[in-house]
Write a protein that holds these residues in place. Structure first.
Motif, PDB file in Angstrom:
ATOM      1  N   SER A 154       0.814  -1.227   0.000  1.00 26.51           N
ATOM      2  CA  SER A 154       0.000   0.000   0.000  1.00 26.51           C
ATOM      3  C   SER A 154       0.841   1.269   0.000  1.00 26.51           C
ATOM      4  CB  SER A 154      -0.912   0.007   1.225  1.00 26.51           C
ATOM      5  OG  SER A 154      -0.139   0.027   2.425  1.00 26.51           O
ATOM      6  N   TRP A 155       2.121   1.173  -0.313  1.00 28.89           N
ATOM      7  CA  TRP A 155       3.033   2.307  -0.150  1.00 28.89           C
ATOM      8  C   TRP A 155       2.585   3.556  -0.907  1.00 28.89           C
ATOM      9  CZ3 TRP A 155       5.606   4.503  -4.318  1.00 28.89           C
ATOM     10  CH2 TRP A 155       5.603   3.775  -5.507  1.00 28.89           C
ATOM     11  N   GLU A 156       2.005   3.390  -2.092  1.00 27.50           N
ATOM     12  CA  GLU A 156       1.630   4.564  -2.886  1.00 27.50           C
ATOM     13  C   GLU A 156       0.561   5.408  -2.213  1.00 27.50           C
ATOM     14  OE1 GLU A 156       1.617   4.623  -7.487  1.00 27.50           O
ATOM     15  OE2 GLU A 156       1.133   2.561  -6.910  1.00 27.50           O
ATOM     16  N   SER A 157      -0.302   4.784  -1.442  1.00 29.83           N
ATOM     17  CA  SER A 157      -1.415   5.503  -0.803  1.00 29.83           C
ATOM     18  C   SER A 157      -1.060   6.045   0.569  1.00 29.83           C
ATOM     19  CB  SER A 157      -2.626   4.577  -0.693  1.00 29.83           C
ATOM     20  OG  SER A 157      -2.339   3.471   0.158  1.00 29.83           O
ATOM     21  N   GLN A 158       0.154   5.836   1.021  1.00 26.50           N
ATOM     22  CA  GLN A 158       0.523   6.251   2.374  1.00 26.50           C
ATOM     23  C   GLN A 158       0.909   7.721   2.469  1.00 26.50           C
ATOM     24  OE1 GLN A 158       3.446   3.498   3.887  1.00 26.50           O
ATOM     25  NE2 GLN A 158       2.049   1.750   3.802  1.00 26.50           N
ATOM     26  N   PHE A 159       1.163   8.342   1.316  1.00 28.31           N
ATOM     27  CA  PHE A 159       1.537   9.752   1.300  1.00 28.31           C
ATOM     28  C   PHE A 159       0.808  10.432   0.133  1.00 28.31           C
ATOM     29  CE2 PHE A 159       5.078   7.385   3.123  1.00 28.31           C
ATOM     30  CZ  PHE A 159       5.172   8.008   4.361  1.00 28.31           C
ATOM     31  N   PRO A 160       0.686  11.752   0.173  1.00 26.03           N
ATOM     32  CA  PRO A 160      -0.112  12.447  -0.852  1.00 26.03           C
ATOM     33  C   PRO A 160       0.439  12.263  -2.267  1.00 26.03           C
ATOM     34  CG  PRO A 160       0.272  13.862   1.060  1.00 26.03           C
ATOM     35  CD  PRO A 160       1.144  12.661   1.237  1.00 26.03           C
ATOM     36  N   HIS A 161      -0.471  12.447  -3.231  1.00 29.65           N
ATOM     37  CA  HIS A 161      -0.107  12.461  -4.647  1.00 29.65           C
ATOM     38  C   HIS A 161       0.657  11.203  -5.061  1.00 29.65           C
ATOM     39  CE1 HIS A 161      -1.421  16.666  -4.960  1.00 29.65           C
ATOM     40  NE2 HIS A 161      -0.865  16.817  -3.780  1.00 29.65           N
ATOM     41  N   ARG A 162       0.147  10.048  -4.608  1.00 28.80           N
ATOM     42  CA  ARG A 162       0.752   8.763  -4.938  1.00 28.80           C
ATOM     43  C   ARG A 162       2.217   8.701  -4.518  1.00 28.80           C
ATOM     44  NH1 ARG A 162       1.289   8.537  -9.979  1.00 28.80           N
ATOM     45  NH2 ARG A 162       0.466  10.592 -10.533  1.00 28.80           N
ATOM     46  N   SER A 163       2.515   9.280  -3.360  1.00 27.20           N
ATOM     47  CA  SER A 163       3.875   9.276  -2.815  1.00 27.20           C
ATOM     48  C   SER A 163       4.865   9.961  -3.754  1.00 27.20           C
ATOM     49  CB  SER A 163       4.338   7.857  -2.485  1.00 27.20           C
ATOM     50  OG  SER A 163       3.582   7.316  -1.419  1.00 27.20           O
ATOM     51  N   LEU A 164       4.401  11.046  -4.391  1.00 27.79           N
ATOM     52  CA  LEU A 164       5.242  11.844  -5.284  1.00 27.79           C
ATOM     53  C   LEU A 164       5.337  13.270  -4.737  1.00 27.79           C
ATOM     54  CD1 LEU A 164       3.788  10.692  -8.729  1.00 27.79           C
ATOM     55  CD2 LEU A 164       6.075  10.163  -7.852  1.00 27.79           C
ATOM     56  N   PRO A 165       6.363  13.597  -3.962  1.00 31.23           N
ATOM     57  CA  PRO A 165       6.501  14.972  -3.476  1.00 31.23           C
ATOM     58  C   PRO A 165       6.956  15.951  -4.561  1.00 31.23           C
ATOM     59  CG  PRO A 165       8.322  13.627  -2.696  1.00 31.23           C
ATOM     60  CD  PRO A 165       7.367  12.696  -3.379  1.00 31.23           C
ATOM     61  N   TYR A 166       7.370  15.422  -5.701  1.00 37.06           N
ATOM     62  CA  TYR A 166       7.735  16.265  -6.837  1.00 37.06           C
ATOM     63  C   TYR A 166       7.724  15.404  -8.091  1.00 37.06           C
ATOM     64  CZ  TYR A 166      12.342  14.104  -6.299  1.00 37.06           C
ATOM     65  OH  TYR A 166      13.365  13.190  -6.188  1.00 37.06           O
ATOM     66  N   ILE A 167       7.749  16.063  -9.245  1.00 37.14           N
ATOM     67  CA  ILE A 167       7.873  15.386 -10.525  1.00 37.14           C
ATOM     68  C   ILE A 167       8.919  16.121 -11.360  1.00 37.14           C
ATOM     69  CG2 ILE A 167       5.499  14.520 -10.540  1.00 37.14           C
ATOM     70  CD1 ILE A 167       4.837  16.799 -12.535  1.00 37.14           C
ATOM     71  N   SER A 168       9.222  15.583 -12.528  1.00 41.83           N
ATOM     72  CA  SER A 168      10.062  16.275 -13.495  1.00 41.83           C
ATOM     73  C   SER A 168       9.561  15.921 -14.889  1.00 41.83           C
ATOM     74  CB  SER A 168      11.540  15.906 -13.311  1.00 41.83           C
ATOM     75  OG  SER A 168      12.362  16.740 -14.114  1.00 41.83           O
ATOM     76  N   THR A 169      10.326  16.261 -15.898  1.00 42.69           N
ATOM     77  CA  THR A 169       9.950  15.939 -17.271  1.00 42.69           C
ATOM     78  C   THR A 169      11.200  15.910 -18.129  1.00 42.69           C
ATOM     79  OG1 THR A 169       8.431  16.501 -19.075  1.00 42.69           O
ATOM     80  CG2 THR A 169       9.550  18.342 -17.981  1.00 42.69           C
ATOM     81  N   VAL A 170      11.056  15.496 -19.370  1.00 42.93           N
ATOM     82  CA  VAL A 170      12.169  15.438 -20.313  1.00 42.93           C
ATOM     83  C   VAL A 170      12.130  16.675 -21.203  1.00 42.93           C
ATOM     84  CG1 VAL A 170      13.137  14.193 -22.301  1.00 42.93           C
ATOM     85  CG2 VAL A 170      12.289  12.928 -20.301  1.00 42.93           C
ATOM     86  N   VAL A 171      13.280  17.357 -21.306  1.00 46.79           N
ATOM     87  CA  VAL A 171      13.405  18.560 -22.134  1.00 46.79           C
ATOM     88  C   VAL A 171      14.614  18.405 -23.051  1.00 46.79           C
ATOM     89  CG1 VAL A 171      12.320  20.011 -20.378  1.00 46.79           C
ATOM     90  CG2 VAL A 171      14.815  19.773 -20.416  1.00 46.79           C
TER      91      VAL A 171
END
Length: 342
Positions: free
Chosen positions: A114-131
Motif C-alpha cells: 500500500s506504499w503509494e497511498s501512504q503519502f499524498p499524490h501517490r507518494s510523489l513529493p515532486y515530478i520532473s519531465t524530459v526537455v
C-alpha cells in the motif's frame, strides 16, 4: 522557467559531481551528535536536493523540541539502489527514479504493497519531465519533437536498455506521436529515426550529459528538466533549454522500507521524514532544485507544459510492467529497433 535565485550546486560543480563515483554512503549533512538515525537510499540526481532537505528537517525537529536526527544518504543509479536494498542495504527510506524500482523492493516483502497511498499524490513529493538541451543560439531552431528528425542533426541520449532516464526519453518521444493522433507504427518509425541519430549510447544519463557538454558531441541532449538547468548554469551560456509543448511526466516516488524501519525502531521517524517533504519549506527547496513541486502549475518559475503519464489508459500501453516488457525487455521494441539500425 524564470527568476531562479537558488545557488544550490556544490562548489566543486555539477560536472565534477557527474564524474564522481556512482555509489556513495555518507553522513547526510544533517544533525550533529547522538540522536535518531535514518538511512535514505536515493538516485544520483538528488544529492544536493536531499542535502538541503535533510538539513531543513533536522532544523525543523530542533525547533519542535524533538531529539536530534542524523540522516545518512546512499546515492547511486536508481536500479542499482533497488538492488542494493534487496542485497541488504538497511535503508529506512528509498526515493527512486522509477516506479518499477520501488516495486522490485515491494515484491521482496520489504515495502508494504500500500506504499503509494501512504503519502499524498501517490507518494510523489515532486515530478520532473524530459526537455531538450541545445547549443547556444539554438542553431537548429528546435522547438518540438518532430524537429529532432532534421537531416544531419545528432542527438545525445543514454541507452534505454541500461538507463531509467533514457527509458523516459523514449516514452516521451513515443507519446509525442501517439498523443497527437499518430499510430503505434508511426511512433515506432519516429523512435527508429530518432535512435539512428544517436552517435554514442552512454550507459547512464550522467554519462550522456558529459558526452554532450565536455566532449562536444551532438546537437541536442535529451534529459530531465532539473539536470538541464544545472547544466545550463554550469556551462554559463553555452547551452540553452527548449521545453517542447508536451513531454513525459517523470515520477520519482518515495517510500518507507517498512521491514528495515521496523527492525531499527525508525518507522515513525521515516514516516515523519517523508511527510516533511510535502511541507512548504521542503517544497520550496524542491522548486529551487528545478524539480516541479506538488503545486507546480501555480508556480510562475515553471514553464507550462502538457505532461503525459505513459500508464494513463488513453495511451493504451498498460501498466509499468507491461511497458517494461513491451519496450525495454529482451526482444522488446528497443531491441528490435537496435537490430534494425545496427
Amino acid at each position: 522557467m524564470k527568476l531562479w535565485t537558488s545557488r544550490c550546486v556544490t562548489r566543486r560543480g555539477f560536472f565534477h559531481t557527474l564524474a564522481a563515483g556512482a555509489l556513495t554512503l555518507g553522513g547526510g549533512c544533517s544533525g550533529r551528535g547522538r540522536g535518531a538515525e535514518l538511512l535514505h537510499a536515493s538516485f544520483d540526481a538528488t544529492r544536493e536536493l536531499y542535502r538541503k532537505i535533510n538539513q531543513a528537517f533536522a532544523e525543523h525537529r530542533q525547533q519542535q523540541g524533538q531529539e536530534p536526527v542524523r540522516i545518512k544518504m546512499s546515492h547511486g543509479g536508481s536500479g542499482a539502489q533497488a538492488r542494493a536494498v534487496l542485497d541488504g542495504l538497511p535503508a529506512h527510506v528509498v526515493s527512486l527514479a522509477l516506479w518499477l524500482d520501488i516495486d522490485t523492493i515491494v515484491r521482496k516483502g520489504l515495502i508494504e504493497p500500500s506504499w503509494e497511498s501512504q503519502f499524498p499524490h501517490r507518494s510523489l513529493p515532486y515530478i520532473s519531465t524530459v526537455v531538450f538541451v541545445v547549443r547556444q543560439g539554438n542553431p537548429w531552431n528546435i522547438r518540438d519533437w518532430p524537429d529532432l528528425l532534421q537531416d544531419q542533426l545528432r542527438i545525445v541520449t543514454a541507452n534505454p536498455k541500461t538507463s531509467g532516464g533514457a527509458r523516459l526519453n523514449m516514452l516521451a518521444a513515443w507519446l509525442s506521436v501517439t498523443a497527437r493522433g499518430g499510430s503505434f507504427p508511426e511512433a515506432k518509425d519516429f523512435l527508429t529515426r530518432l535512435l539512428r541519430k544517436v552517435p554514442v549510447l552512454d550507459s547512464g544519463a550522467r554519462g550522456a550529459a558529459l558526452t554532450f557538454a565536455r566532449k562536444g558531441i551532438g546537437d541536442v541532449l535529451l534529459t530531465w528538466e532539473n539536470e538541464a538547468y544545472l547544466q545550463q548554469r554550469e556551462l554559463r551560456g553555452r547551452v540553452e533549454i527548449v521545453h517542447p509543448p508536451l513531454s513525459v511526466q517523470a515520477e520519482p516516488p518515495v517510500a518507507v522500507v517498512h521491514a528495515n524501519a521496523r527492525q531499527a525502531g525508525a518507522e515513525e521517524l521515516a514516516h515523519n521524514y517523508i511527510r516533511f517533504l510535502y511541507s512548504p519549506v521542503a517544497q520550496n527547496i524542491i522548486a529551487e532544485q528545478y524539480l516541479r513541486p506538488v503545486h507546480w502549475t501555480e508556480d510562475p518559475r515553471f514553464t507550462p507544459m502538457q505532461l503525459l503519464r505513459p500508464v494513463d489508459p488513453q495511451h493504451q500501453l498498460g501498466d509499468w510492467h507491461n511497458i517494461q516488457k513491451q519496450f525495454f525487455a529482451e526482444g522488446g521494441l528497443i531491441d528490435q529497433i537496435f537490430r534494425e539500425i545496427s
